[in-house]
Design an enzyme around this catalytic site. Structure first.
Site, PDB file in Angstrom:
ATOM      1  CE  LYS A   1      -4.012  -2.258   2.009  1.00 51.79           C
ATOM      2  NZ  LYS A   1      -3.421  -3.564   2.398  1.00 51.79           N
TER       3      LYS A   1
ATOM      4  N   GLY B   1     -16.841 -11.370   5.644  1.00 55.55           N
ATOM      5  CA  GLY B   1     -18.274 -11.484   5.363  1.00 55.55           C
ATOM      6  C   GLY B   1     -18.691 -11.406   3.911  1.00 55.55           C
TER       7      GLY B   1
ATOM      8  N   GLY C   1      -7.800 -14.548   2.280  1.00 55.74           N
ATOM      9  CA  GLY C   1      -6.740 -14.855   3.225  1.00 55.74           C
ATOM     10  C   GLY C   1      -7.134 -15.910   4.229  1.00 55.74           C
TER      11      GLY C   1
HETATM   12  O1  O7M Z   1      -9.415 -12.744   3.721  1.00 58.01           O
HETATM   13  P1  O7M Z   1      -8.802 -11.920   4.835  1.00 58.01           P
HETATM   14  O2  O7M Z   1      -9.750 -10.973   5.444  1.00 58.01           O
HETATM   15  O3  O7M Z   1      -8.068 -12.766   5.820  1.00 58.01           O
HETATM   16  O4  O7M Z   1      -7.626 -11.064   4.159  1.00 58.01           O
HETATM   17  C1  O7M Z   1      -7.859 -10.026   3.280  1.00 58.01           C
HETATM   18  C2  O7M Z   1      -6.572  -9.479   2.761  1.00 58.01           C
HETATM   19  O5  O7M Z   1      -6.813  -8.375   1.911  1.00 58.01           O
HETATM   20  C3  O7M Z   1      -5.607  -8.966   3.837  1.00 58.01           C
HETATM   21  O6  O7M Z   1      -4.286  -9.192   3.379  1.00 58.01           O
HETATM   22  C4  O7M Z   1      -5.888  -7.486   3.877  1.00 58.01           C
HETATM   23  O7  O7M Z   1      -4.767  -6.745   4.294  1.00 58.01           O
HETATM   24  C5  O7M Z   1      -6.223  -7.194   2.414  1.00 58.01           C
HETATM   25  N1  O7M Z   1      -7.140  -6.066   2.176  1.00 58.01           N
HETATM   26  C6  O7M Z   1      -8.352  -6.006   2.801  1.00 58.01           C
HETATM   27  O8  O7M Z   1      -8.748  -6.915   3.534  1.00 58.01           O
HETATM   28  N2  O7M Z   1      -9.157  -4.921   2.598  1.00 58.01           N
HETATM   29  C7  O7M Z   1      -8.836  -3.897   1.772  1.00 58.01           C
HETATM   30  O9  O7M Z   1      -9.600  -2.981   1.609  1.00 58.01           O
HETATM   31  C8  O7M Z   1      -7.624  -3.962   1.087  1.00 58.01           C
HETATM   32  C9  O7M Z   1      -6.824  -5.078   1.253  1.00 58.01           C
HETATM   33  C10 O7M Z   1      -5.742  -5.206   0.351  1.00 58.01           C
HETATM   34  O10 O7M Z   1      -5.319  -6.232  -0.099  1.00 58.01           O
HETATM   35  O11 O7M Z   1      -5.279  -4.063  -0.114  1.00 58.01           O
HETATM   36  C11 O7M Z   1      -4.520  -4.046  -1.206  1.00 58.01           C
END
Ligand code: O7M
Length: 218
Positions: free
Chosen positions: A62, A177, A194
């Site tokens: 990011k 969710g 993830g």
């Molecule tokens: O499936 P999760 O919730 O365990 O993981 C989601 C991944 O996406 C985790 O690495 C977060 O840091 C990332 N992410 C989000 O969950 N929300 C966002 O708005 C943006 C990201 C992301 O990947 O940004 C590039």
């Protein structure tokens, strides 16, 4: 990075052994591996090259700084073997354009965060801001944007802004969710998943389940 399964693994484990074991296990059902601070701070950036032998690696740092610092970060990421980098757009066009220029020099890709998936994600990233960032991402020549799977209607709106020449990757499926099928139906190219995968008893089964859930829509 081509779409076969429509799934990107968010690999937020923090040790190398788990990272490599899980990635090899689910490799048939994902198209890329997203790494970020948790894994890279835990293992070092050298993990990128090891994972890149399994699937293309997206570096989720990011990136959000002045153009010169952004360029230095992107150079490290691409030298380390990553195929793409994720950057923030709120820093403005000069910072973003420098990331895209650096990616172009390495023949790599940039994804721009247009709106985030967590409950507070629409506090500052309001409708107009997200759309402006998406439009700027398009103008910059970035490969794609990040849009929230927790709000499929926003994926659809942002798709409307960027058209069909750019990609959308969407986090928020499962643990946060969101539904993988609804997200792809709303216009995302890939869902980012993830914890539902790496935290499952059987990550391979879980990855296959998500791939199967969306295969008729991709
Ligand atoms: O499936 P999760 O919730 O365990 O993981 C989601 C991944 O996406 C985790 O690495 C977060 O840091 C990332 N992410 C989000 O969950 N929300 C966002 O708005 C943006 C990201 C992301 O990947 O940004 C590039």
């Amino acid at each position: 990075m081509s779409r076969k399964n429509g799934v990107i693994l968010a690999l937020d484990v923090t040790d190398e052994k788990s990272a490599l074991t899980i990635s090899r296990d689910v490799a048939d059902f994902i198209d890329a591996i997203k790494i970020g601070y948790p894994l890279v701070l835990g293992t070092g950036l050298s993990i990128a090259e090891k994972l890149s032998r399994i699937a293309p690696v997206i570096a989720d740092f990011k990136v959000a700084d002045i153009p010169n610092t952004d360029r230095l970060i992107c150079e490290h990421v691409f030298e380390a073997g990553c195929d793409a980098v994720i950057v923030q757009g709120f820093t403005g066009p000069d910072s973003l354009f420098e990331c895209v220029k650096t990616a172009d020099d390495y023949k790599k890709k940039v994804f721009v965060v247009a709106e985030m998936s967590h409950p507070g994600g629409d506090h500052f990233f309001t409708d107009g801001v997200s759309k402006e960032i998406a439009a700027m991402a398009k103008k910059s020549g970035a490969f794609g944007i990040v849009a929230p799977a927790t709000r499929p209607e926003r994926v659809k709106e942002l798709r409307g802004v960027i058209g069909n020449s750019m990609k959308i990757i969407s986090p928020g499926v499962g643990a946060q969710g969101g539904s993988a099928a609804d997200t792809i139906k709303a216009g995302a190219d890939w869902v980012i998943v993830g914890r539902s995968i790496y935290g499952a008893k059987n990550p391979k089964e879980e990855a296959e389940k998500i791939k199967k859930e969306i295969e008729k829509y991709i």
